[in-house]
Write a protein that holds these residues in place. Structure first.
Motif, PDB file in Angstrom:
ATOM      1  N   VAL A  35      -8.972  -0.628   8.319  1.00 29.88           N
ATOM      2  CA  VAL A  35      -7.983  -0.205   7.324  1.00 29.88           C
ATOM      3  C   VAL A  35      -8.654   0.010   5.967  1.00 29.88           C
ATOM      4  O   VAL A  35      -8.388   0.997   5.264  1.00 29.88           O
ATOM      5  CB  VAL A  35      -6.853  -1.246   7.224  1.00 29.88           C
ATOM      6  N   ASN A  36      -9.529  -0.919   5.579  1.00 30.42           N
ATOM      7  CA  ASN A  36     -10.216  -0.787   4.293  1.00 30.42           C
ATOM      8  C   ASN A  36     -11.117   0.451   4.267  1.00 30.42           C
ATOM      9  O   ASN A  36     -11.201   1.149   3.247  1.00 30.42           O
ATOM     10  CB  ASN A  36     -11.048  -2.044   4.016  1.00 30.42           C
ATOM     11  N   GLN A  96      -8.744  -5.118  10.079  1.00 29.82           N
ATOM     12  CA  GLN A  96      -8.568  -5.022   8.636  1.00 29.82           C
ATOM     13  C   GLN A  96      -9.716  -4.246   7.998  1.00 29.82           C
ATOM     14  O   GLN A  96      -9.526  -3.494   7.033  1.00 29.82           O
ATOM     15  CB  GLN A  96      -8.471  -6.429   8.034  1.00 29.82           C
ATOM     16  N   ILE A 132      -9.111  -9.298  14.643  1.00 32.53           N
ATOM     17  CA  ILE A 132      -8.209  -9.092  13.506  1.00 32.53           C
ATOM     18  C   ILE A 132      -8.996  -8.664  12.270  1.00 32.53           C
ATOM     19  O   ILE A 132      -8.602  -7.747  11.531  1.00 32.53           O
ATOM     20  CB  ILE A 132      -7.392 -10.362  13.232  1.00 32.53           C
ATOM     21  N   GLU A 133     -10.115  -9.323  12.037  1.00 35.42           N
ATOM     22  CA  GLU A 133     -10.945  -8.955  10.889  1.00 35.42           C
ATOM     23  C   GLU A 133     -11.495  -7.537  11.030  1.00 35.42           C
ATOM     24  O   GLU A 133     -11.574  -6.791  10.042  1.00 35.42           O
ATOM     25  CB  GLU A 133     -12.094  -9.955  10.752  1.00 35.42           C
ATOM     26  N   SER A 174       0.825  -1.215   0.000  1.00 32.76           N
ATOM     27  CA  SER A 174       0.000   0.000   0.000  1.00 32.76           C
ATOM     28  C   SER A 174       0.855   1.259   0.000  1.00 32.76           C
ATOM     29  O   SER A 174       0.560   2.244   0.688  1.00 32.76           O
ATOM     30  CB  SER A 174      -0.943   0.005   1.212  1.00 32.76           C
TER      31      SER A 174
END
Length: 282
Positions: free
Chosen positions: A255-256, A252, A248-249, A185
């Motif tokens: 972040v998305n 993420q 954790i999901e 990224s």
């Protein structure tokens, strides 16, 4: 460096290169190209000699830090380049006697040049004063050329730090580096990126790949809060693992979401400025 610190434009360096390269073949430096170390003739550094040559000092072959030769350099810089004093005020600098260093100390202080322990035997102090006055002289010459429109103030059309286009050695790596940059990224390189940008991208990738982990962590799954009452220890450990995976999901997902917001801001940003409102945007 002193010139740039006083606010001279970046094109000064380009002018100095051309100014210094105008010296004729067989000059003072051609005869001394093999001199070892960073100084020449009575401790006068090469960089200072190059500045004096750029200023066209007429007695460069005898330039040194001792005797009348030093006094002549100071006087020449004032009378020909700096011109801080009126002609009738330079009498103290023209008379190379016992009081000369006292007049030089007063003169240097008025120009803002450090003059600690200045005397005939204080070579480091004499060198600092000479270097400071030489920098001021170069600054004044540069300003004169700017005012006379003899120096181009336009920035180069494209970066030149990496050299000419036909000398780029790392351009074939750009497509492969862009794939790695995308994985991390990071901003991609332009197809015509110069070698310095390619090397910077390689260093960024190395930094990401060589990040040290935190090592093994002793984790007691039975002590994790799972928000349910379970007596079976095996089921409780399994619920703890599921909760960790869920966290954790969620991380993420955050972040998305940030990436999407960033892309939307690039599409919808309005940089218009209304000075009457005292704010950016409408």
């Amino acid at each position: 460096q002193a010139v740039l610190a006083r606010g001279a434009p970046a094109s000064l360096s380009c002018w100095l290169v051309g100014f210094m390269s105008a010296a004729v073949a067989g000059s003072f430096y051609a005869a001394r190209a093999a001199t070892d170390g960073g100084a020449a003739r009575d401790g006068l550094p090469r960089a200072l000699l190059r500045k004096l040559e750029a200023l066209k000092y007429p007695e460069l072959g005898t330039a040194c830090l001792s005797g009348d030769a030093y006094c002549k350099m100071i006087l020449w810089l004032e009378e020909e380049k700096i011109r801080f004093y009126e002609p009738n005020q330079r009498k103290g600098l023209r008379e190379f006697g016992d009081e000369w260093f006292r007049h030089l100390t007063k003169y240097a202080k008025e120009l803002g040049v450090p003059t600690d322990a200045l005397g005939e035997k204080e070579t480091p102090a004499k060198l600092r004063v000479l270097s400071g006055l030489t920098n001021l002289a170069i600054h004044d010459v540069y300003r004169d050329k700017v005012e006379a429109s003899e120096v181009s103030m336009q920035a180069p059309v494209k970066p030149v730090a990496g050299g000419a286009d036909d000398k780029q050695q790392l351009r074939d790596l750009v497509p492969y580096l862009n794939k790695l940059l995308e994985q991390y990224s990071l901003p991609k390189l332009q197809p015509d990126a110069i070698d310095t940008d390619t090397i910077a991208a390689l260093r960024c990738i190395k930094t990401r790949m060589c990040q040290r982990g935190r090592g093994n962590v002793d984790l007691d799954l039975t002590s994790l809060p799972i928000a349910v009452e379970i007596d079976d220890p095996e089921v409780k450990r399994a619920a703890g693992v599921l909760r960790l995976l869920h966290n954790i999901e969620m991380g993420q997902l955050q972040v998305n979401v940030n990436l999407v917001l960033n892309e939307l801001q690039q599409l919808t940003a309005n940089p218009k400025t209304d000075s009457r409102l005292g704010r950016v945007g409408t």
